[in-house]
Every structure is written in structure tokens, then in C-alpha cells.
Motif scaffolding. Structure first.
Motif, PDB file in Angstrom:
ATOM      1  N   GLU A   1       0.837  -1.203   0.000  1.00 29.60           N
ATOM      2  CA  GLU A   1       0.000   0.000   0.000  1.00 29.60           C
ATOM      3  C   GLU A   1       0.875   1.257   0.000  1.00 29.60           C
ATOM      4  O   GLU A   1       0.638   2.200  -0.763  1.00 29.60           O
ATOM      5  CB  GLU A   1      -0.925  -0.008   1.207  1.00 29.60           C
ATOM      6  CG  GLU A   1      -1.928   1.115   1.195  1.00 29.60           C
ATOM      7  CD  GLU A   1      -2.845   1.085   2.402  1.00 29.60           C
ATOM      8  OE1 GLU A   1      -3.489   2.104   2.646  1.00 29.60           O
ATOM      9  OE2 GLU A   1      -2.914   0.052   3.101  1.00 29.60           O
TER      10      GLU A   1
ATOM     11  N   CYS B   1      -5.934  -2.071  -0.492  1.00 29.65           N
ATOM     12  CA  CYS B   1      -6.652  -1.881   0.781  1.00 29.65           C
ATOM     13  C   CYS B   1      -7.837  -2.840   0.882  1.00 29.65           C
ATOM     14  O   CYS B   1      -8.096  -3.402   1.947  1.00 29.65           O
ATOM     15  CB  CYS B   1      -7.158  -0.447   0.914  1.00 29.65           C
ATOM     16  SG  CYS B   1      -5.866   0.754   1.209  1.00 29.65           S
TER      17      CYS B   1
ATOM     18  N   ARG C   1      -3.685   1.308  -5.148  1.00 29.62           N
ATOM     19  CA  ARG C   1      -3.600   1.385  -3.684  1.00 29.62           C
ATOM     20  C   ARG C   1      -4.943   1.038  -3.043  1.00 29.62           C
ATOM     21  O   ARG C   1      -5.004   0.268  -2.082  1.00 29.62           O
ATOM     22  CB  ARG C   1      -3.165   2.779  -3.248  1.00 29.62           C
ATOM     23  CG  ARG C   1      -3.059   2.924  -1.756  1.00 29.62           C
ATOM     24  CD  ARG C   1      -2.700   4.366  -1.381  1.00 29.62           C
ATOM     25  NE  ARG C   1      -2.744   4.538   0.046  1.00 29.62           N
ATOM     26  CZ  ARG C   1      -3.830   4.898   0.718  1.00 29.62           C
ATOM     27  NH1 ARG C   1      -4.968   5.129   0.093  1.00 29.62           N
ATOM     28  NH2 ARG C   1      -3.795   5.026   2.024  1.00 29.62           N
TER      29      ARG C   1
ATOM     30  N   ALA D   1       2.535   1.726  -3.464  1.00 26.85           N
ATOM     31  CA  ALA D   1       1.615   2.292  -4.456  1.00 26.85           C
ATOM     32  C   ALA D   1       1.417   3.784  -4.203  1.00 26.85           C
ATOM     33  O   ALA D   1       1.364   4.581  -5.143  1.00 26.85           O
ATOM     34  CB  ALA D   1       0.279   1.554  -4.420  1.00 26.85           C
ATOM     35  N   SER D   2       1.321   4.165  -2.948  1.00 31.60           N
ATOM     36  CA  SER D   2       1.153   5.572  -2.594  1.00 31.60           C
ATOM     37  C   SER D   2       2.374   6.388  -3.022  1.00 31.60           C
ATOM     38  O   SER D   2       2.234   7.487  -3.576  1.00 31.60           O
ATOM     39  CB  SER D   2       0.920   5.698  -1.092  1.00 31.60           C
ATOM     40  OG  SER D   2       0.690   7.033  -0.737  1.00 31.60           O
TER      41      SER D   2
ATOM     42  N   TRP E   1      -2.223   4.596  -9.976  1.00 31.28           N
ATOM     43  CA  TRP E   1      -1.583   4.104  -8.748  1.00 31.28           C
ATOM     44  C   TRP E   1      -2.479   4.294  -7.529  1.00 31.28           C
ATOM     45  O   TRP E   1      -2.477   3.456  -6.627  1.00 31.28           O
ATOM     46  CB  TRP E   1      -0.217   4.759  -8.543  1.00 31.28           C
ATOM     47  CG  TRP E   1       0.811   4.138  -9.435  1.00 31.28           C
ATOM     48  CD1 TRP E   1       1.410   4.683 -10.515  1.00 31.28           C
ATOM     49  CD2 TRP E   1       1.324   2.797  -9.326  1.00 31.28           C
ATOM     50  NE1 TRP E   1       2.275   3.774 -11.100  1.00 31.28           N
ATOM     51  CE2 TRP E   1       2.239   2.617 -10.387  1.00 31.28           C
ATOM     52  CE3 TRP E   1       1.108   1.743  -8.452  1.00 31.28           C
ATOM     53  CZ2 TRP E   1       2.929   1.425 -10.574  1.00 31.28           C
ATOM     54  CZ3 TRP E   1       1.795   0.565  -8.642  1.00 31.28           C
ATOM     55  CH2 TRP E   1       2.686   0.406  -9.688  1.00 31.28           C
ATOM     56  N   ARG E   2      -3.257   5.377  -7.506  1.00 29.74           N
ATOM     57  CA  ARG E   2      -4.199   5.553  -6.388  1.00 29.74           C
ATOM     58  C   ARG E   2      -5.274   4.468  -6.409  1.00 29.74           C
ATOM     59  O   ARG E   2      -5.684   3.959  -5.364  1.00 29.74           O
ATOM     60  CB  ARG E   2      -4.828   6.945  -6.427  1.00 29.74           C
ATOM     61  CG  ARG E   2      -3.876   8.041  -5.942  1.00 29.74           C
ATOM     62  CD  ARG E   2      -4.587   9.351  -5.737  1.00 29.74           C
ATOM     63  NE  ARG E   2      -4.910  10.005  -6.991  1.00 29.74           N
ATOM     64  CZ  ARG E   2      -4.065  10.769  -7.682  1.00 29.74           C
ATOM     65  NH1 ARG E   2      -2.851  10.999  -7.235  1.00 29.74           N
ATOM     66  NH2 ARG E   2      -4.449  11.328  -8.806  1.00 29.74           N
TER      67      ARG E   2
END
Length: 60
Positions: A22, A52, A48, A25-26, A44-45
Motif C-alpha cells: 500500500e 486496501c 492502492r 503504491a502511494s 496508482w491511487r
């Protein structure tokens, strides 16, 4: 990027980085944003967010 690709990337990133996926990716989203690649940052968001959703719920 379509939903299937996002799911694929999320799974691959999680297998490669485990619980740190996570954050990875952030960081990639932020780097893309700084570089002006807004579409890639949004991908990418979404990756992420998919990570999650895959993550097991934390017990309290």
C-alpha cells in the motif's frame, strides 16, 4: 487502466511487497504526480485502493 489491470497490478504488488504494498503504491502515485503524469498517478491511487480492499481486516 481498466479494473482487471488494476486488480492484476494490485495482486502483483502485494505479492512482491507484502504489507508494504500500500505504501509502495502511494509513493509511486506521488512520484507520478510530481512528474506531472496525472493519469498514471490516478492509476496508482486506484491500485492502492484495490490493495486496501484485499488486505485482511485488522482485529481490535
Amino acid at each position: 487502466m481498466d479494473a482487471m489491470q488494476i486488480s492484476h497490478y494490485a495482486g502483483a504488488l502485494y505479492r512482491a511487497h507484502g504489507p508494504k504494498a500500500e505504501a509502495e503504491a502511494s509513493q509511486r502515485a506521488q512520484a507520478c504526480e510530481v512528474a506531472g503524469r496525472m493519469d498514471e498517478a490516478e492509476d496508482w491511487r486506484q491500485i492502492r485502493a484495490a490493495i486496501c480492499r484485499r488486505r485482511p481486516a485488522r482485529e481490535t
